[in-house]
Design a protein around this motif. Structure first.
Motif, mmCIF file in Angstrom:
data_model
loop_
_atom_site.group_PDB
_atom_site.id
_atom_site.type_symbol
_atom_site.label_atom_id
_atom_site.label_comp_id
_atom_site.label_asym_id
_atom_site.label_seq_id
_atom_site.Cartn_x
_atom_site.Cartn_y
_atom_site.Cartn_z
ATOM 1 N N TRP A 111 -2.796 8.501 2.951
ATOM 2 C CA TRP A 111 -2.152 9.324 1.914
ATOM 3 C C TRP A 111 -3.508 9.656 0.851
ATOM 4 C CZ3 TRP A 111 2.015 10.702 3.280
ATOM 5 C CH2 TRP A 111 2.842 10.015 4.073
ATOM 6 N N GLU A 112 -3.310 10.913 0.290
ATOM 7 C CA GLU A 112 -4.540 11.361 -0.440
ATOM 8 C C GLU A 112 -4.113 11.832 -1.812
ATOM 9 O OE1 GLU A 112 -5.875 14.497 1.534
ATOM 10 O OE2 GLU A 112 -6.493 13.395 3.563
ATOM 11 N N GLY A 157 -1.015 14.152 2.620
ATOM 12 C CA GLY A 157 -1.574 13.183 3.809
ATOM 13 C C GLY A 157 -2.251 13.605 4.896
ATOM 14 N N THR A 158 -2.919 12.570 5.385
ATOM 15 C CA THR A 158 -3.859 13.129 6.705
ATOM 16 C C THR A 158 -3.156 12.398 7.866
ATOM 17 O OG1 THR A 158 -5.873 13.132 5.518
ATOM 18 C CG2 THR A 158 -6.126 13.035 7.671
ATOM 19 N N ILE A 180 6.681 11.725 -2.327
ATOM 20 C CA ILE A 180 6.389 12.652 -1.375
ATOM 21 C C ILE A 180 7.550 12.642 -0.508
ATOM 22 C CG2 ILE A 180 4.770 13.164 0.400
ATOM 23 C CD1 ILE A 180 2.786 11.452 -1.237
ATOM 24 N N SER A 181 7.878 13.794 0.260
ATOM 25 C CA SER A 181 8.785 14.003 1.089
ATOM 26 C C SER A 181 8.056 14.455 2.397
ATOM 27 C CB SER A 181 10.008 14.942 0.641
ATOM 28 O OG SER A 181 10.950 15.266 1.635
ATOM 29 N N ASP A 213 6.462 1.848 -0.020
ATOM 30 C CA ASP A 213 5.755 2.181 -0.901
ATOM 31 C C ASP A 213 4.153 2.157 -0.275
ATOM 32 O OD1 ASP A 213 7.753 2.811 -2.542
ATOM 33 O OD2 ASP A 213 7.276 1.420 -3.910
ATOM 34 N N SER A 214 3.280 3.009 -0.759
ATOM 35 C CA SER A 214 1.831 2.660 -0.069
ATOM 36 C C SER A 214 0.887 3.108 -1.332
ATOM 37 C CB SER A 214 1.511 3.821 1.104
ATOM 38 O OG SER A 214 0.438 3.523 1.644
ATOM 39 N N ASN A 215 -0.422 3.187 -1.156
ATOM 40 C CA ASN A 215 -1.461 3.529 -2.162
ATOM 41 C C ASN A 215 -2.185 4.624 -1.523
ATOM 42 O OD1 ASN A 215 -0.708 0.652 -2.214
ATOM 43 N ND2 ASN A 215 -1.674 0.940 -4.111
ATOM 44 N N ILE A 216 -2.945 5.339 -2.598
ATOM 45 C CA ILE A 216 -3.914 6.379 -2.185
ATOM 46 C C ILE A 216 -4.938 5.867 -1.376
ATOM 47 C CG2 ILE A 216 -5.720 7.804 -3.062
ATOM 48 C CD1 ILE A 216 -4.069 8.608 -5.403
ATOM 49 N N ASN A 217 -5.157 6.194 -0.427
ATOM 50 C CA ASN A 217 -6.067 5.797 0.799
ATOM 51 C C ASN A 217 -5.614 4.719 1.533
ATOM 52 O OD1 ASN A 217 -8.060 7.478 -0.232
ATOM 53 N ND2 ASN A 217 -8.946 5.854 -1.567
ATOM 54 N N GLY A 218 -4.371 4.706 1.314
ATOM 55 C CA GLY A 218 -3.581 3.581 2.141
ATOM 56 C C GLY A 218 -2.892 4.366 3.453
ATOM 57 N N GLY A 219 -2.602 3.814 4.423
ATOM 58 C CA GLY A 219 -2.378 4.307 5.818
ATOM 59 C C GLY A 219 -1.427 3.426 6.628
ATOM 60 N N ALA A 220 -0.853 3.797 7.547
ATOM 61 C CA ALA A 220 -0.242 3.017 8.579
ATOM 62 C C ALA A 220 0.501 4.057 9.706
ATOM 63 C CB ALA A 220 1.060 1.894 7.950
#
Length: 171
Positions: A85-86, A67-68, A91-92, A33-40
């Motif tokens: 993630w935006e 996502g970006t 999400i798939s 899992d992640s969060n909005i504005n999170g990324g990796a």
């Protein structure tokens, strides 16, 4: 040192027991899992799908606009993208690879993105293999000018007639 993908790696290929019985069972592929504005960096290891000796020639990640993508990287049979993630929700992400045999492999990886924004917004690191060297004439001149012109008593770098010199600490 060569950059390697993180622990967020999924490995499609199905359940070995089910394949022996002739079933085409594919387990759910999901990243943590992640969060909005999170990324990796997120990776897919295609080794379980490629035929013997086959390599990946090209690949693509599609977040469906939620996502970006900052960069992509190929390490052996593992395709990696740095994604942020935006939008929240489950999400798939479609990931497609072109094998050296001409076959294409496409899988879907799920990720759940929380509506709670990340405490610190993700900022992508430089892409693996990118030249991130900041050493050039200007930075070296500035660094040399900042060094003492006599050897430090407790050791360290010093400017020895414009030759950077390292003095070991004295015991």
């Amino acid at each position: 040192m060569t950059w390697r993908p993180s622990a967020r790696i999924v490995r499609p290929g199905g359940c070995a027991t089910a394949q022996l019985r002739g079933m085409a069972l594919q387990p759910l592929l999901a990243w943590p899992d992640s969060n909005i504005n999170g990324g990796a960096d997120y990776s897919v290891d295609f080794s379980g799908l490629l035929t013997s000796g086959e390599t990946i020639q090209a690949f693509a990640f599609d977040t469906g606009g939620v996502g970006t993508q900052a960069w992509t990287y190929l390490s052996g049979t593992t395709a990696t993208a740095w994604l942020s993630w935006e939008q929240a929700g489950t999400i798939s992400v479609a990931v497609c690879a072109l094998g050296s045999s001409g076959a294409t492999y496409q899988i879907g990886v799920s990720i759940t993105v929380s509506a709670t924004p990340a405490l610190i917004a993700a900022s992508p690191p430089p892409a693996p293999g990118a030249d991130i060297s900041a050493v050039n004439n200007a930075t070296m001149t500035a660094w040399l000018a900042s060094l003492p012109t006599t050897a430090p008593l407790n050791g360290g770098w010093w400017n020895n007639a414009n030759i950077p010199t390292y003095e070991e600490p004295k015991s």
